[in-house]
Structures are given as C-alpha cells and as structure tokens.
Design a protein around this motif. Structure first.
Motif, PDB file in Angstrom:
ATOM      1  N   ARG A  25       0.844  -1.198   0.000  1.00  0.00           N
ATOM      2  CA  ARG A  25       0.000   0.000   0.000  1.00  0.00           C
ATOM      3  C   ARG A  25       0.876   1.244   0.000  1.00  0.00           C
ATOM      4  O   ARG A  25       1.899   1.288   0.689  1.00  0.00           O
ATOM      5  CB  ARG A  25      -0.918   0.015   1.225  1.00  0.00           C
ATOM      6  N   LEU A  26       0.485   2.232  -0.785  1.00  0.00           N
ATOM      7  CA  LEU A  26       1.165   3.521  -0.798  1.00  0.00           C
ATOM      8  C   LEU A  26       0.218   4.537  -0.178  1.00  0.00           C
ATOM      9  O   LEU A  26      -0.804   4.894  -0.754  1.00  0.00           O
ATOM     10  CB  LEU A  26       1.537   3.935  -2.224  1.00  0.00           C
ATOM     11  N   GLU A  27       0.590   4.994   1.013  1.00  0.00           N
ATOM     12  CA  GLU A  27      -0.262   5.910   1.764  1.00  0.00           C
ATOM     13  C   GLU A  27       0.155   7.355   1.471  1.00  0.00           C
ATOM     14  O   GLU A  27       1.264   7.766   1.811  1.00  0.00           O
ATOM     15  CB  GLU A  27      -0.137   5.608   3.258  1.00  0.00           C
ATOM     16  N   LEU A  28      -0.750   8.094   0.860  1.00  0.00           N
ATOM     17  CA  LEU A  28      -0.487   9.488   0.515  1.00  0.00           C
ATOM     18  C   LEU A  28      -1.277  10.370   1.480  1.00  0.00           C
ATOM     19  O   LEU A  28      -2.514  10.408   1.433  1.00  0.00           O
ATOM     20  CB  LEU A  28      -0.896   9.768  -0.928  1.00  0.00           C
ATOM     21  N   ARG A  29      -0.569  11.083   2.332  1.00  0.00           N
ATOM     22  CA  ARG A  29      -1.226  11.858   3.381  1.00  0.00           C
ATOM     23  C   ARG A  29      -1.529  13.295   2.974  1.00  0.00           C
ATOM     24  O   ARG A  29      -2.088  14.054   3.758  1.00  0.00           O
ATOM     25  CB  ARG A  29      -0.380  11.820   4.650  1.00  0.00           C
ATOM     26  N   GLY A  78      13.866  16.993   3.137  1.00  0.00           N
ATOM     27  CA  GLY A  78      13.268  15.674   3.012  1.00  0.00           C
ATOM     28  C   GLY A  78      14.177  14.560   3.495  1.00  0.00           C
ATOM     29  O   GLY A  78      15.398  14.635   3.403  1.00  0.00           O
ATOM     30  N   SER A  79      13.565  13.502   4.018  1.00  0.00           N
ATOM     31  CA  SER A  79      14.315  12.317   4.447  1.00  0.00           C
ATOM     32  C   SER A  79      13.384  11.112   4.434  1.00  0.00           C
ATOM     33  O   SER A  79      12.157  11.247   4.436  1.00  0.00           O
ATOM     34  CB  SER A  79      14.901  12.502   5.850  1.00  0.00           C
ATOM     35  N   TYR A  80      13.979   9.936   4.418  1.00  0.00           N
ATOM     36  CA  TYR A  80      13.230   8.687   4.496  1.00  0.00           C
ATOM     37  C   TYR A  80      13.535   8.002   5.816  1.00  0.00           C
ATOM     38  O   TYR A  80      14.692   7.941   6.251  1.00  0.00           O
ATOM     39  CB  TYR A  80      13.602   7.755   3.334  1.00  0.00           C
ATOM     40  N   ARG A  81      12.502   7.502   6.468  1.00  0.00           N
ATOM     41  CA  ARG A  81      12.637   6.797   7.739  1.00  0.00           C
ATOM     42  C   ARG A  81      12.175   5.353   7.567  1.00  0.00           C
ATOM     43  O   ARG A  81      11.083   5.097   7.077  1.00  0.00           O
ATOM     44  CB  ARG A  81      11.801   7.489   8.815  1.00  0.00           C
ATOM     45  N   ILE A  82      13.035   4.425   7.930  1.00  0.00           N
ATOM     46  CA  ILE A  82      12.728   2.997   7.822  1.00  0.00           C
ATOM     47  C   ILE A  82      12.245   2.499   9.178  1.00  0.00           C
ATOM     48  O   ILE A  82      12.945   2.634  10.180  1.00  0.00           O
ATOM     49  CB  ILE A  82      13.964   2.195   7.383  1.00  0.00           C
ATOM     50  N   THR A 103       3.818  14.683  12.056  1.00  0.00           N
ATOM     51  CA  THR A 103       3.033  15.685  11.336  1.00  0.00           C
ATOM     52  C   THR A 103       3.652  16.037   9.987  1.00  0.00           C
ATOM     53  O   THR A 103       2.971  16.612   9.126  1.00  0.00           O
ATOM     54  CB  THR A 103       2.906  16.976  12.172  1.00  0.00           C
ATOM     55  N   HIS A 104       4.937  15.704   9.808  1.00  0.00           N
ATOM     56  CA  HIS A 104       5.613  15.972   8.551  1.00  0.00           C
ATOM     57  C   HIS A 104       5.786  14.707   7.701  1.00  0.00           C
ATOM     58  O   HIS A 104       6.523  14.721   6.715  1.00  0.00           O
ATOM     59  CB  HIS A 104       6.975  16.608   8.805  1.00  0.00           C
ATOM     60  N   ASP A 105       5.140  13.609   8.097  1.00  0.00           N
ATOM     61  CA  ASP A 105       5.153  12.376   7.310  1.00  0.00           C
ATOM     62  C   ASP A 105       4.125  12.511   6.187  1.00  0.00           C
ATOM     63  O   ASP A 105       2.925  12.644   6.464  1.00  0.00           O
ATOM     64  CB  ASP A 105       4.807  11.168   8.175  1.00  0.00           C
ATOM     65  N   THR A 122       8.946   5.771   5.318  1.00  0.00           N
ATOM     66  CA  THR A 122       8.158   7.001   5.350  1.00  0.00           C
ATOM     67  C   THR A 122       8.971   8.183   4.852  1.00  0.00           C
ATOM     68  O   THR A 122      10.115   8.388   5.283  1.00  0.00           O
ATOM     69  CB  THR A 122       7.679   7.291   6.787  1.00  0.00           C
ATOM     70  N   TYR A 123       8.371   8.954   3.958  1.00  0.00           N
ATOM     71  CA  TYR A 123       8.993  10.191   3.496  1.00  0.00           C
ATOM     72  C   TYR A 123       8.503  11.335   4.364  1.00  0.00           C
ATOM     73  O   TYR A 123       7.301  11.596   4.467  1.00  0.00           O
ATOM     74  CB  TYR A 123       8.664  10.469   2.029  1.00  0.00           C
ATOM     75  N   ASN A 124       9.455  12.029   5.011  1.00  0.00           N
ATOM     76  CA  ASN A 124       9.165  13.128   5.923  1.00  0.00           C
ATOM     77  C   ASN A 124       9.797  14.403   5.359  1.00  0.00           C
ATOM     78  O   ASN A 124      10.965  14.388   4.959  1.00  0.00           O
ATOM     79  CB  ASN A 124       9.734  12.787   7.311  1.00  0.00           C
ATOM     80  N   ASP A 125       9.046  15.502   5.356  1.00  0.00           N
ATOM     81  CA  ASP A 125       9.571  16.730   4.753  1.00  0.00           C
ATOM     82  C   ASP A 125       8.872  17.949   5.341  1.00  0.00           C
ATOM     83  O   ASP A 125       7.804  18.356   4.878  1.00  0.00           O
ATOM     84  CB  ASP A 125       9.381  16.682   3.235  1.00  0.00           C
ATOM     85  N   PRO A 126       9.462  18.571   6.382  1.00  0.00           N
ATOM     86  CA  PRO A 126       8.814  19.726   7.019  1.00  0.00           C
ATOM     87  C   PRO A 126       8.576  20.895   6.063  1.00  0.00           C
ATOM     88  O   PRO A 126       7.523  21.533   6.103  1.00  0.00           O
ATOM     89  CB  PRO A 126       9.786  20.108   8.135  1.00  0.00           C
ATOM     90  N   ARG A 127       9.556  21.216   5.213  1.00  0.00           N
ATOM     91  CA  ARG A 127       9.414  22.376   4.337  1.00  0.00           C
ATOM     92  C   ARG A 127       8.667  22.062   3.044  1.00  0.00           C
ATOM     93  O   ARG A 127       8.229  22.957   2.339  1.00  0.00           O
ATOM     94  CB  ARG A 127      10.789  22.944   3.996  1.00  0.00           C
ATOM     95  N   ARG A 128       8.575  20.787   2.720  1.00  0.00           N
ATOM     96  CA  ARG A 128       7.898  20.313   1.505  1.00  0.00           C
ATOM     97  C   ARG A 128       8.493  20.917   0.235  1.00  0.00           C
ATOM     98  O   ARG A 128       7.789  21.232  -0.723  1.00  0.00           O
ATOM     99  CB  ARG A 128       6.389  20.582   1.568  1.00  0.00           C
ATOM    100  N   PHE A 129       9.835  21.054   0.217  1.00  0.00           N
ATOM    101  CA  PHE A 129      10.513  21.465  -1.006  1.00  0.00           C
ATOM    102  C   PHE A 129      10.882  20.251  -1.865  1.00  0.00           C
ATOM    103  O   PHE A 129      11.296  20.408  -3.011  1.00  0.00           O
ATOM    104  CB  PHE A 129      11.786  22.251  -0.688  1.00  0.00           C
TER     105      PHE A 129
END
Length: 297
Positions: A25-29, A78-82, A103-105, A122-129
């Motif tokens: 599943r690809l969860e798009l938040r 941006g970063s990826y968390r395993i 909240t940034h996932d 999980t892709y996490n990106d506070p600034r969403r650049f």
C-alpha cells in the motif's frame, strides 16, 4: 540542499530495506509536496515489487516490476525513515538534523518482503521542497528532471580527457563550470570547493585554461578530474558532509565534515603541506567559495 554524497548515502540505506519488497500500500497523506503528486500514483505502484533503488545526480529512482519508476528529490529537508518492528532508522547524513515528527510524514510505503516480513518506509519533509515524479524505465532518460544532466562524478568515466571536452573554450570561472549540471551531474558547492583545493586550482581561473589549443587536457585538467572523483568517493565513504554527528544504519558515524580542507574554514590556515596562508571566502554567483589564495592558482 543535500549534495550527491548525501543522496547516495540515503540510497544505500534504502536499498536493503526496499529492494525485493512488494509495495502492499502507498499511503499518501497529502495531495502535494513542492508540486502536486502525480495522478494515479498509488494505482500505478501498489502490488508491484521494487526491483532496484538507484540514483541519478541528486535524484533517487525506485524501479518497480512492470517498468514504473518513482523519482524522488529530497529538497531542503526531506528524508526517508525505515520502520521495522520497534526500530526506526533514517538513512543519510545531512547539514541540518532531519525531522522525525509524524506531522511531517507525507508518503508511507507499506512493504512486504518475500518471507512475509512487513516494514514501513516514510517520506518526511517539514518544508515540503522535495517532490516525486512517476515515469517509465523506457522513457526515464527523457524525464523532465533528468534529461540534460551531465556525467556522473563517480567511477572512472570522469577523466582528464572527458573534462577537457567539457571545459574547452569556456571563459566562465572554473567553479561555475564545475557547478553546471549539464556538464557534471550532482556536483555541488561544497565538493567543488574541496576538489579545487585538492587540485590546487583557483576557483577564479578561466575554465578553458585547463585545455590546450589543440583541445587536449593539460596536467592540471587531469589533476582536477582525479580530485573531483576522489573527493566524492571519500565523502560517500564517510556518509556525506553532515555538520552534525549522524548514526548510520550500520552504527557508523559520518565524519567527512571534519576533513573539510577549505569549506567553512575562512581565516583558518591552509592544510597543504608548507602552506599556512589563511583560507579566503568570496562570493561567486551568489554562493560562498572557500579557497587558499596562496596555493590555488
């Protein structure tokens, strides 16, 4: 923005967690990051197996069976968390500490291994650049973000002969030429400064001066090609240029920042043997350049 060694470190961290796994599943938040998410993204990838995790310049490429390719750029934050059981790992070493706030996932890959083991990436990106794009393996080279990119500064492809072709006739300063992504892909500000110091070349020198009138590389051109490859290889081995201590997935720390010869060392003595001249900082095309005016000519 992460440079090539940081992105390569992320790729190597993601590779064992993602390759061979099925995307259940690809969860798009959210519907967008820097740009809107590609239409039909989940439908194109769910149920497919990830065959490889690659990199082109500063872009990650996730290849799926059936030919789909997800392109990912980390942007500024941006970063990826395993997440595997109770463990949570964030591969990569960055200038700024990466966020772990949920909240940034924004994108969650729910993966299943061949043996039934499940994990989340999980892709996490506070600034969403950062952003993602969807393409096909057969058209990837013509993707809007990848087409026109130059030679990779890794491996043996970049040598004095190839570099001479790139620099011939160019009146631009050497640093500007090296930062041209159409010539060398993924080479960023930090590593250009470091490579020029290793090759003892001034960032102000005209690029064409490294090439003879006959179009052949000078000894300085060969030296610079070697320096570029070596500094990138050293940074990848050290886990990138993070200015913070960062624990990798294997428990090692990325400490290449402690080996900077010029970057960020304005006023400090040059580290070349026999030279104690202070490192100078100038601004070229809006970017800080650090170099030794005494031994970089």
């Amino acid at each position: 923005m992460p440079e090539l060694p940081e992105v390569e470190t992320v790729r190597r961290g993601l590779q064992p967690a993602m390759e061979g796994a099925r995307l259940a599943r690809l969860e798009l938040r959210r519907a967008d990051l820097r740009f809107p998410l590609p239409h039909g993204l989940s439908e194109a990838l769910e149920g497919r197996t990830i065959t490889s995790v690659g990199r082109r310049a500063k872009y990650l490429t996730m290849h799926f069976d059936g030919g789909a390719v997800l392109i990912s750029h980390l942007g500024m934050s941006g970063s990826y968390r395993i997440e595997d059981g109770q463990d949570a790992l964030t591969p990569g070493a960055f200038h700024h500490e990466r966020s772990k706030l949920s909240t940034h996932d924004h994108i969650v890959f729910h993966l299943v291994d061949r043996d039934g083991t499940t994990r989340r990436v999980t892709y996490n990106d506070p600034r969403r650049f950062g952003f993602v794009d969807l393409d096909r393996a057969e058209t990837l080279a013509e993707n809007q973000y990848l087409r026109g990119l130059g030679l990779e500064p890794t491996g043996n492809a970049l040598d004095g002969d190839r570099l001479a072709v790139m620099l011939a006739g160019k009146a631009a300063p050497l640093k500007a030429a090296l930062l041209d992504q159409r010539l060398i892909a993924g080479l960023g500000n930090i590593y250009v400064c470091e490579a020029l110091w290793r090759a003892r070349l001034s960032p102000r020198r005209k690029a064409r001066t490294l090439v003879t009138r006959a179009g052949r590389p000078t000894p300085r051109c060969h030296s610079l090609a070697d320096a570029v490859r070596d500094v990138i290889a050293d940074a990848i081995a050290a886990g990138g240029s993070s200015l913070r201590d960062y624990v990798h997935t294997d428990g090692s720390l990325g400490y290449f920042q402690h080996s900077f010869a010029v970057y960020g060392r304005e006023g400090e003595p040059c580290r070349h043997d026999g030279c104690t001249a202070p490192i100078r900082r100038i601004v070229q095309s809006g970017r800080s350049t650090f170099y030794c005016p005494a031994c970089q000519r």
